[in-house]
Design a protein around this motif. Structure first.
Motif: not given
Length: 230
Positions: A138-161
């Motif tokens: 919901p934050i302006r300028g933050i789309g799903r792709w941006t959050v997915e990059m955080m999940l993958m590269f910062r939080l180390g979540r294993p199952d993001v595509l």
């Protein structure tokens, strides 16, 4: 409440993907193991990370880094938060090279922070991927792709595509010898067999796309018994 660890066993992920997908396995063995991401365990500030993601959007790394450095100098801090960004007016941020749209996004990020709408790193440890995405998009300028990059590269979540990522779509096109880029829906269906390590598969798809663009990297020979997609 379940706890979600940061990072995953890449050797286990490698073995799993090699068992599930022969075509991908051929490329993985050709490219070699991708090591664990050391920064999975490093603490980070979600608000600051989102602010930097906004500033880096649609710019080269060098250009974005220059703008971030100017913003840090203007606010007198290397911590991009509501309180530090509030030290300067809009004109000052524009003078640092921040575009109008990014300025609006930074101010909206600050409003969400002040409202307590951005989960802390500790809170994210108890949230699944979908909940984190729902909290941040919901934050302006933050789309799903941006959050997915955080999940993958910062939080180390294993199952993001990230099905909208061009590099990953190109990787699948090369992997399967497709005449055109797969749609997001087709990519999601193709990736079901990689679960629960779709993040690690994505790391290889980026590498496959890069390798295919280099004439010095030949494609691996597909296994003779491979049929269909896997």
């Amino acid at each position: 409440m379940p706890r979600y660890p940061r990072g995953f066993d890449v050797e286990q992920a490698f073995a799993h993907l090699c068992r599930r997908d022969r075509r991908l396995a051929a490329w993985m063995r050709r490219l070699g193991p991708i090591p664990a991401k050391s920064h999975w365990q490093a603490p980070f500030d979600p608000v600051d990370a989102l602010a930097r993601a906004i500033l880096y959007q649609q710019l080269s790394g060098k250009a974005a880094a220059t703008i971030v450095a100017r913003v840090e100098a203007a606010i007198g801090s290397d911590r991009l938060h509501a309180d530090t960004l509030a030290r300067v007016d809009d004109a000052t941020l524009r003078g640092c090279g921040v575009s109008g749209n990014k300025l609006l996004a930074l101010r909206d990020l600050a409003r969400h922070e002040e409202a307590g709408a951005i989960p802390s790193l500790r809170k994210m440890a108890g949230m699944d991927d979908a909940a984190i995405i729902a909290a941040l998009v919901p934050i302006r300028g933050i789309g799903r792709w941006t959050v997915e990059m955080m999940l993958m590269f910062r939080l180390g979540r294993p199952d993001v595509l990230p099905t909208d990522d061009l590099g990953i779509r190109k990787g699948v096109q090369v992997l399967d010898g497709l005449p055109a880029l797969p749609s997001a829906r087709a990519l999601a269906e193709r990736g079901q067999g990689w679960a629960p390590y779709r993040s690690y598969a994505a790391f290889y798809l980026w590498r496959i796309a890069e390798a295919a663009a280099s004439p010095a990297t030949p494609a691996p020979v597909r296994p003779a018994r491979a049929r269909g997609r896997t």
